[in-house]
Design a protein around this motif. Structure first.
Motif, PDB file in Angstrom:
ATOM      1  N   GLN A   8       0.348  -1.183  -0.047  1.00 19.70           N
ATOM      2  CA  GLN A   8       0.244  -0.195   0.424  1.00 19.70           C
ATOM      3  C   GLN A   8       0.892   0.895  -0.185  1.00 19.70           C
ATOM      4  OE1 GLN A   8      -3.447   0.678  -0.185  1.00 19.70           O
ATOM      5  NE2 GLN A   8      -2.548   2.150  -0.779  1.00 19.70           N
ATOM      6  N   GLU A   9       1.988   0.534   0.508  1.00 24.73           N
ATOM      7  CA  GLU A   9       2.685   2.240   0.668  1.00 24.73           C
ATOM      8  C   GLU A   9       3.595   2.514  -0.902  1.00 24.73           C
ATOM      9  OE1 GLU A   9       4.923   3.067   5.214  1.00 24.73           O
ATOM     10  OE2 GLU A   9       5.003   1.169   4.197  1.00 24.73           O
ATOM     11  N   LEU A  10       3.559   2.315  -1.036  1.00 26.09           N
ATOM     12  CA  LEU A  10       4.829   1.471  -2.632  1.00 26.09           C
ATOM     13  C   LEU A  10       3.097   1.851  -3.450  1.00 26.09           C
ATOM     14  CD1 LEU A  10       6.746  -1.714  -2.824  1.00 26.09           C
ATOM     15  CD2 LEU A  10       7.487   0.898  -2.727  1.00 26.09           C
ATOM     16  N   THR A  11       2.058   1.855  -3.374  1.00 24.01           N
ATOM     17  CA  THR A  11       0.850   2.475  -4.281  1.00 24.01           C
ATOM     18  C   THR A  11       0.860   3.661  -4.150  1.00 24.01           C
ATOM     19  OG1 THR A  11      -0.144   0.443  -4.265  1.00 24.01           O
ATOM     20  CG2 THR A  11      -1.278   2.594  -4.767  1.00 24.01           C
ATOM     21  N   PHE A  12       1.105   4.824  -3.248  1.00 27.02           N
ATOM     22  CA  PHE A  12       1.021   5.275  -2.623  1.00 27.02           C
ATOM     23  C   PHE A  12       2.398   6.185  -2.899  1.00 27.02           C
ATOM     24  CE2 PHE A  12      -2.031   5.314   1.509  1.00 27.02           C
ATOM     25  CZ  PHE A  12      -3.068   5.410   0.068  1.00 27.02           C
ATOM     26  N   MET A  13       3.361   5.856  -3.040  1.00 30.40           N
ATOM     27  CA  MET A  13       5.253   6.010  -3.837  1.00 30.40           C
ATOM     28  C   MET A  13       4.969   6.520  -5.323  1.00 30.40           C
ATOM     29  SD  MET A  13       7.496   5.455  -0.799  1.00 30.40           S
ATOM     30  CE  MET A  13       8.804   5.927  -1.797  1.00 30.40           C
ATOM     31  N   ARG A  14       4.254   5.526  -5.750  1.00 33.98           N
ATOM     32  CA  ARG A  14       4.112   5.321  -7.017  1.00 33.98           C
ATOM     33  C   ARG A  14       3.592   6.767  -7.622  1.00 33.98           C
ATOM     34  NH1 ARG A  14       4.196  -0.553  -6.512  1.00 33.98           N
ATOM     35  NH2 ARG A  14       5.629  -1.942  -6.934  1.00 33.98           N
ATOM     36  N   LYS A  15       1.941   7.286  -7.647  1.00 33.10           N
ATOM     37  CA  LYS A  15       1.138   8.255  -7.104  1.00 33.10           C
ATOM     38  C   LYS A  15       2.205   8.955  -7.534  1.00 33.10           C
ATOM     39  CE  LYS A  15      -2.843   6.086  -6.823  1.00 33.10           C
ATOM     40  NZ  LYS A  15      -4.804   5.776  -6.498  1.00 33.10           N
ATOM     41  N   ALA A  16       3.070   9.720  -5.983  1.00 34.99           N
ATOM     42  CA  ALA A  16       3.515  10.299  -5.942  1.00 34.99           C
ATOM     43  C   ALA A  16       4.383  10.709  -6.783  1.00 34.99           C
ATOM     44  CB  ALA A  16       4.228  10.686  -4.665  1.00 34.99           C
ATOM     45  N   GLY A  17       5.239   9.993  -7.494  1.00 35.71           N
ATOM     46  CA  GLY A  17       6.441   9.244  -8.200  1.00 35.71           C
ATOM     47  C   GLY A  17       6.237   9.592  -9.897  1.00 35.71           C
ATOM     48  N   ILE A  18       4.850   9.390 -10.388  1.00 35.51           N
ATOM     49  CA  ILE A  18       3.697   9.907 -11.591  1.00 35.51           C
ATOM     50  C   ILE A  18       4.199  11.004 -11.288  1.00 35.51           C
ATOM     51  CG2 ILE A  18       1.804   9.699 -12.811  1.00 35.51           C
ATOM     52  CD1 ILE A  18       1.790   6.937 -12.114  1.00 35.51           C
ATOM     53  N   ILE A  19       3.107  12.053 -10.162  1.00 34.82           N
ATOM     54  CA  ILE A  19       3.430  13.515 -10.051  1.00 34.82           C
ATOM     55  C   ILE A  19       4.098  14.452 -10.121  1.00 34.82           C
ATOM     56  CG2 ILE A  19       2.115  14.929  -8.359  1.00 34.82           C
ATOM     57  CD1 ILE A  19       0.657  13.234  -7.559  1.00 34.82           C
ATOM     58  N   VAL A  20       5.478  13.145  -9.506  1.00 32.94           N
ATOM     59  CA  VAL A  20       6.628  14.512 -10.255  1.00 32.94           C
ATOM     60  C   VAL A  20       7.106  13.881 -11.109  1.00 32.94           C
ATOM     61  CG1 VAL A  20       9.131  14.204  -9.585  1.00 32.94           C
ATOM     62  CG2 VAL A  20       7.813  14.183  -7.550  1.00 32.94           C
ATOM     63  N   ALA A  21       6.902  13.015 -11.983  1.00 32.59           N
ATOM     64  CA  ALA A  21       7.402  12.939 -13.507  1.00 32.59           C
ATOM     65  C   ALA A  21       6.733  14.258 -14.179  1.00 32.59           C
ATOM     66  CB  ALA A  21       7.060  11.752 -13.995  1.00 32.59           C
ATOM     67  N   LEU A  22       4.852  14.076 -14.012  1.00 39.43           N
ATOM     68  CA  LEU A  22       4.360  15.397 -14.832  1.00 39.43           C
ATOM     69  C   LEU A  22       4.884  15.861 -14.475  1.00 39.43           C
ATOM     70  CD1 LEU A  22       0.351  13.538 -14.001  1.00 39.43           C
ATOM     71  CD2 LEU A  22       1.983  13.989 -16.156  1.00 39.43           C
ATOM     72  N   ALA A  23       5.021  16.819 -13.272  1.00 38.90           N
ATOM     73  CA  ALA A  23       5.946  17.843 -13.330  1.00 38.90           C
ATOM     74  C   ALA A  23       7.222  18.347 -14.153  1.00 38.90           C
ATOM     75  CB  ALA A  23       5.738  18.453 -11.485  1.00 38.90           C
ATOM     76  N   HIS A  24       7.872  17.022 -14.184  1.00 43.82           N
ATOM     77  CA  HIS A  24       9.079  17.596 -14.948  1.00 43.82           C
ATOM     78  C   HIS A  24       8.596  17.545 -16.604  1.00 43.82           C
ATOM     79  CE1 HIS A  24      13.221  17.372 -12.473  1.00 43.82           C
ATOM     80  NE2 HIS A  24      12.553  16.598 -11.810  1.00 43.82           N
ATOM     81  N   ARG A  25       8.351  17.147 -16.858  1.00 40.92           N
ATOM     82  CA  ARG A  25       7.957  17.427 -18.592  1.00 40.92           C
ATOM     83  C   ARG A  25       7.198  18.675 -18.490  1.00 40.92           C
ATOM     84  NH1 ARG A  25       3.269  11.966 -19.935  1.00 40.92           N
ATOM     85  NH2 ARG A  25       4.428  10.542 -19.224  1.00 40.92           N
TER      86      ARG A  25
END
Length: 257
Positions: A8-25
């Protein structure tokens, strides 16, 4: 204490990571002469919030912005302001985002217009150093196996790393144990376990590894005014390697969780 994260923690971290990636784009798309670093910061913060995240860095230790934006000889912690980007600049953008209290953290160095051959080579060395370090990430390896791989690659290319900064663990805090230096010998530190989450981040200097903190208390420059680059991904250790949680190729937020 360093611990593996639950599914479950990794699910939240994957979502956080995708948000960071979208911000980098979005930051990458905004790189052009004439835009201010504050405008880039505002674009990044808007993307983070519109995707259900919170900017991890805003207010962290008193930092005033959502991103650290560092130009040319600035190593880290550049504060966004009215400075306009110019053709030939290299710009390191460090972005953190939290989702349901779990963080993702990634830095990348971008170019504005045509840059010098020396700058282009430094970017290549910095990015390659990140992936040299990642090659050593897998369950059973020692933490400093990562550090050694990064440092040896950088030194072999006649560059340096500032010893004051390192990668780190990450989870419910942006900065958790362990520290992940960008230099050192193999076979030391903790044994990596499946599910551990780390932010691996080589910072590479074209000149000597001497830095100075500016009067604002945040901005760090190279003492010899040489160029600096910064590349970082948040990863989770797997049995046979790693998964990058801040990779740009994850198109959208997963629905689960």
């Amino acid at each position: 204490m360093v611990r593996a994260k639950s599914n479950q923690e990794l699910t939240f971290m994957r979502k956080a990571g995708i948000i960071v990636a979208l911000a980098h784009r979005a930051a990458s798309a905004a790189m052009r002469a004439g835009i201010t670093t504050k405008e880039v910061n505002d674009i990044v913060e808007d993307v983070i919030r519109k995707n259900g995240g919170e900017p991890s860095f805003k207010g962290l230790y008193g930092f005033p912005a959502a991103t650290c934006i560092s130009i040319n000889s600035v190593v880290v912690h550049g504060i966004p302001d009215d400075t306009k980007l110019q053709n030939g600049d290299i710009v390191s953008v460090d972005i953190g985002a939290s989702y349901h209290g779990y963080h993702g953290d990634s830095a990348w160095t971008y170019t504005v217009g045509e840059i010098s051959n020396n700058a282009r080579e430094l970017l290549m060395i910095g990015e390659n150093a990140l992936f040299e370090g990642l090659k050593m990430v897998k369950a059973g390896n020692h933490l400093t196996d990562i550090s050694h791989a990064i440092g040896e690659y950088v030194y072999a290319h006649n560059c340096s790393v500032p010893r004051e900064f390192s990668g780190h663990g990450i989870g419910t805090s942006v900065h958790e144990d362990p520290s992940v230096p960008n230099f050192g010998s193999v076979g030391h530190g903790i044994i990596l376990e499946e599910g551990m989450t780390l932010a691996i981040e080589p910072i590479v200097l074209a000149g000597k590894p001497k830095i100075k903190v500016m009067n604002d208390g945040w901005t760090v420059r190279t003492k010899d005014k040489s160029l600096a680059v910064h590349f970082e991904h948040t990863i989770v250790v797997t049995k046979d390697g790693y998964e990058i949680l801040t990779a740009w190729n994850k198109e959208e937020l997963p629905d689960n969780g």
